[in-house]
Design an enzyme around this catalytic site. Structure first.
Site, mmCIF file in Angstrom:
data_model
loop_
_atom_site.group_PDB
_atom_site.id
_atom_site.type_symbol
_atom_site.label_atom_id
_atom_site.label_comp_id
_atom_site.label_asym_id
_atom_site.label_seq_id
_atom_site.Cartn_x
_atom_site.Cartn_y
_atom_site.Cartn_z
ATOM 1 N N ASN A 1 43.174 -63.067 -44.408
ATOM 2 C CA ASN A 1 42.576 -61.751 -44.627
ATOM 3 C C ASN A 1 41.080 -61.944 -44.844
ATOM 4 O OD1 ASN A 1 41.784 -59.249 -45.562
ATOM 5 N ND2 ASN A 1 43.062 -59.295 -47.408
ATOM 6 N N TRP A 2 40.303 -61.521 -43.863
ATOM 7 C CA TRP A 2 38.841 -61.699 -43.972
ATOM 8 C C TRP A 2 38.219 -60.747 -44.983
ATOM 9 C CZ3 TRP A 2 36.191 -62.477 -38.495
ATOM 10 C CH2 TRP A 2 36.649 -63.683 -37.940
ATOM 11 N N LYS A 3 38.984 -59.715 -45.387
ATOM 12 C CA LYS A 3 38.447 -58.676 -46.274
ATOM 13 C C LYS A 3 37.160 -58.108 -45.659
ATOM 14 C CE LYS A 3 40.917 -60.758 -50.037
ATOM 15 N NZ LYS A 3 41.054 -61.035 -51.470
ATOM 16 N N HIS B 1 47.347 -53.743 -50.167
ATOM 17 C CA HIS B 1 46.687 -54.860 -50.855
ATOM 18 C C HIS B 1 46.175 -54.355 -52.206
ATOM 19 C CE1 HIS B 1 43.794 -57.957 -51.868
ATOM 20 N NE2 HIS B 1 44.398 -58.736 -50.982
ATOM 21 N N GLU C 1 43.528 -54.734 -53.690
ATOM 22 C CA GLU C 1 42.149 -54.216 -53.669
ATOM 23 C C GLU C 1 42.120 -52.779 -53.139
ATOM 24 O OE1 GLU C 1 40.447 -57.538 -51.534
ATOM 25 O OE2 GLU C 1 40.804 -58.806 -53.290
ATOM 26 N N GLU D 1 51.639 -60.976 -54.219
ATOM 27 C CA GLU D 1 50.295 -61.381 -54.600
ATOM 28 C C GLU D 1 50.008 -60.953 -56.041
ATOM 29 O OE1 GLU D 1 47.678 -62.006 -50.915
ATOM 30 O OE2 GLU D 1 47.460 -59.934 -51.550
ATOM 31 N N GLY E 1 41.622 -64.498 -55.717
ATOM 32 C CA GLY E 1 40.201 -64.824 -55.800
ATOM 33 C C GLY E 1 39.767 -65.446 -57.113
ATOM 34 N N SER F 1 44.839 -67.315 -54.259
ATOM 35 C CA SER F 1 44.237 -68.632 -54.470
ATOM 36 C C SER F 1 44.979 -69.775 -53.777
ATOM 37 C CB SER F 1 44.075 -68.926 -55.967
ATOM 38 O OG SER F 1 43.172 -68.003 -56.552
ATOM 39 N N GLY G 1 43.047 -65.404 -48.618
ATOM 40 C CA GLY G 1 41.755 -64.716 -48.585
ATOM 41 C C GLY G 1 40.634 -65.722 -48.380
ATOM 42 N N GLY G 2 40.043 -66.158 -49.483
ATOM 43 C CA GLY G 2 38.859 -67.020 -49.431
ATOM 44 C C GLY G 2 39.007 -68.227 -48.516
HETATM 45 P P1 PGA Z 1 42.502 -65.310 -52.188
HETATM 46 O O1 PGA Z 1 42.933 -63.830 -51.708
HETATM 47 O O2 PGA Z 1 43.210 -66.281 -51.290
HETATM 48 O O3 PGA Z 1 41.014 -65.330 -52.014
HETATM 49 O O4 PGA Z 1 42.932 -65.443 -53.605
HETATM 50 C C1 PGA Z 1 44.261 -63.586 -51.367
HETATM 51 C C2 PGA Z 1 44.420 -62.163 -50.928
HETATM 52 O O5 PGA Z 1 43.730 -61.271 -51.430
HETATM 53 O O6 PGA Z 1 45.263 -61.892 -50.043
#
Ligand code: PGA
Length: 248
Positions: A9-11, A92, A94, A162, A168, A208, A229-230
């Site tokens: 997920n590039w966000k 998600h 977020e 998640e 993150g 993470s 994510g990251g």
């Molecule tokens: P992260 O994000 O790997 O940066 O913790 C995961 C996500 O939001 O799907």
């Protein structure tokens, strides 16, 4: 057998450098034995597809519940599909936090997504306060019941667990905590959709995930891959995660 899924997920990140990372990833995994998915900002779906190949699926990060209309700034599931997407991330944390999305909203979006022929990656997870209050499984049960439409199949539903506090932050639940929730989700899916369909649906862990912890997380029962994510932003990080999943 469930085909495993490594999803990135590039966000709200994306530029020419990231497209080059995707190209490098595509070159490094010409014929992966797991499904590989990248979800860029919708504006980059077309270019991402041009920089990769059939070895990497693409997906959106959200869609609207309606097919079209007066919804400024939103994107319909059919538009994602027309831009080459085969998946869409929904619910998600977020989105739930930044845009007040409820389980009901996620449910409606998932219906629209699957009607458009997309596979919905429905995210759920507890806050740290809920975890510490011993409420994790009841929160997950409510999110599962509220966010997932009836009639879905292993072809159009992926569930991503998640924990909000792990996204993150570098904090990761214990393997036992991951196992408990994934087993709980599996049992729920079997009861709701029947044992065959419920066994076929993939359950991802997200929060993470990185090269150094991927192997141990992928060894946990009912972990069918990861939503990253990251660590999906650099080929040098995401590539070993894909390889770890291939070896799991
Ligand atoms: P992260 O994000 O790997 O940066 O913790 C995961 C996500 O939001 O799907």
């Amino acid at each position: 057998m469930r085909r495993k899924l490594a999803a990135g997920n590039w966000k709200m990140n994306g530029n020419a450098a990231l497209l080059a990372e995707a190209k490098a990833l595509s070159t490094a995994h010409p014929n992966p034995s797991v499904d590989v998915l990248l979800c860029p900002p919708a504006t980059l779906l077309g270019q991402l597809g041009d920089n990769t190949g059939a070895n990497i699926a693409t997906g959106g990060q959200d869609c609207h519940a309606q097919e079209n209309g007066a919804h400024t700034g939103d994107i319909a599931a059919t538009m994602l599909r027309d831009a080459g997407a085969s998946y869409v991330i929904l619910g998600h944390s977020e989105r739930r936090q930044d845009h007040g999305e409820s389980d009901k909203d996620v449910h409606a979006k998932a219906q629209a997504a699957t009607n458009a022929g997309l596979c919905a990656v429905i995210c759920l997870g507890e806050s740290l306060q809920e975890r510490e209050g011993g409420k994790t499984l009841s929160i997950i049960a409510n999110q599962l019941a509220g966010s997932i439409p009836d009639g879905l199949t292993s072809d159009n539903l992926v569930v991503a667990y998640e924990p909000i506090w792990a996204i993150g932050t570098g904090m990761v639940p214990s393997l036992e905590q991951i196992r408990e929730v994934h087993d709980f989700i599996r049992t729920y899916l079997q009861k709701r959709f029947g044992v065959g369909a419920g066994n076929g649906m993939r359950i991802l862990y997200g929060g993470s995930v990185k090269p150094s912890n991927a192997t141990e997380i992928f060894a946990v029962s009912n972990v069918d891959g990861a939503l990253v994510g990251g660590a999906c932003l650099k080929s040098a990080d995401f590539s070993p995660i894909i390889s770890a999943l291939e070896q799991a």
